[in-house]
Design a protein around this motif. Sequence first.
Motif, PDB file in Angstrom:
ATOM      1  N   MET A  71       0.875  -1.163   0.000  1.00  0.00           N
ATOM      2  CA  MET A  71       0.000   0.000   0.000  1.00  0.00           C
ATOM      3  C   MET A  71       0.916   1.219   0.000  1.00  0.00           C
ATOM      4  O   MET A  71       1.780   1.344   0.866  1.00  0.00           O
ATOM      5  CB  MET A  71      -0.900   0.024   1.241  1.00  0.00           C
ATOM      6  CG  MET A  71      -1.817  -1.166   1.401  1.00  0.00           C
ATOM      7  SD  MET A  71      -3.220  -1.184   0.291  1.00  0.00           S
ATOM      8  CE  MET A  71      -4.303   0.003   1.038  1.00  0.00           C
ATOM      9  N   ARG A  72       0.750   2.106  -0.978  1.00  0.00           N
ATOM     10  CA  ARG A  72       1.608   3.280  -1.149  1.00  0.00           C
ATOM     11  C   ARG A  72       0.973   4.503  -0.498  1.00  0.00           C
ATOM     12  O   ARG A  72      -0.208   4.772  -0.674  1.00  0.00           O
ATOM     13  CB  ARG A  72       1.819   3.526  -2.639  1.00  0.00           C
ATOM     14  CG  ARG A  72       2.576   4.767  -3.013  1.00  0.00           C
ATOM     15  CD  ARG A  72       4.044   4.698  -2.969  1.00  0.00           C
ATOM     16  NE  ARG A  72       4.635   3.523  -3.589  1.00  0.00           N
ATOM     17  CZ  ARG A  72       5.891   3.157  -3.368  1.00  0.00           C
ATOM     18  NH1 ARG A  72       6.642   3.851  -2.551  1.00  0.00           N
ATOM     19  NH2 ARG A  72       6.383   2.097  -3.945  1.00  0.00           N
ATOM     20  N   TYR A  73       1.783   5.266   0.262  1.00  0.00           N
ATOM     21  CA  TYR A  73       1.334   6.485   0.930  1.00  0.00           C
ATOM     22  C   TYR A  73       0.885   7.518  -0.102  1.00  0.00           C
ATOM     23  O   TYR A  73       1.540   7.741  -1.114  1.00  0.00           O
ATOM     24  CB  TYR A  73       2.478   7.055   1.770  1.00  0.00           C
ATOM     25  CG  TYR A  73       2.190   8.394   2.387  1.00  0.00           C
ATOM     26  CD1 TYR A  73       1.333   8.523   3.469  1.00  0.00           C
ATOM     27  CD2 TYR A  73       2.778   9.537   1.877  1.00  0.00           C
ATOM     28  CE1 TYR A  73       1.069   9.756   4.045  1.00  0.00           C
ATOM     29  CE2 TYR A  73       2.533  10.782   2.443  1.00  0.00           C
ATOM     30  CZ  TYR A  73       1.677  10.886   3.521  1.00  0.00           C
ATOM     31  OH  TYR A  73       1.416  12.112   4.073  1.00  0.00           O
ATOM     32  N   VAL A  74      -0.267   8.169   0.162  1.00  0.00           N
ATOM     33  CA  VAL A  74      -0.794   9.204  -0.726  1.00  0.00           C
ATOM     34  C   VAL A  74      -0.688  10.574  -0.064  1.00  0.00           C
ATOM     35  O   VAL A  74      -0.103  11.494  -0.618  1.00  0.00           O
ATOM     36  CB  VAL A  74      -2.259   8.913  -1.125  1.00  0.00           C
ATOM     37  CG1 VAL A  74      -2.832  10.032  -1.972  1.00  0.00           C
ATOM     38  CG2 VAL A  74      -2.362   7.576  -1.844  1.00  0.00           C
ATOM     39  N   ARG A  75      -1.305  10.716   1.119  1.00  0.00           N
ATOM     40  CA  ARG A  75      -1.284  12.019   1.798  1.00  0.00           C
ATOM     41  C   ARG A  75      -1.767  11.872   3.234  1.00  0.00           C
ATOM     42  O   ARG A  75      -2.316  10.853   3.618  1.00  0.00           O
ATOM     43  CB  ARG A  75      -2.157  13.030   1.068  1.00  0.00           C
ATOM     44  CG  ARG A  75      -3.634  12.717   1.140  1.00  0.00           C
ATOM     45  CD  ARG A  75      -4.489  13.791   0.463  1.00  0.00           C
ATOM     46  NE  ARG A  75      -5.879  13.477   0.635  1.00  0.00           N
ATOM     47  CZ  ARG A  75      -6.617  12.807  -0.243  1.00  0.00           C
ATOM     48  NH1 ARG A  75      -6.081  12.386  -1.362  1.00  0.00           N
ATOM     49  NH2 ARG A  75      -7.885  12.549  -0.006  1.00  0.00           N
TER      50      ARG A  75
END
Length: 83
Positions: A71-75
């Motif tokens: 899961m990639r960090y967005v904001r």
Amino acid sequence: MVTEGAAMGEVSVRFIGGPAHDLVRALPVGPDGGPPTRWIMRHPRGDEPVGGVAEHLYEREQPDATGAWTMRYVRTDPLGVSE
């Protein structure tokens, strides 16, 4: 990749970037066999009171060559903004 020993409704995910970088956690399995497309992680910021909570939005990526999900960090948003 479904987590060994976990309930059949969970999949192991590694978070990339942001405050949860490299955290591995079991998330619910969706109908497509992967984790949710988006996940909101909440925790207090630094030494602020418990009421000073932030929400960190992560988005699902494709599984890597080993079948592991990330899961990639967005904001990061103030509490309640990401919902």
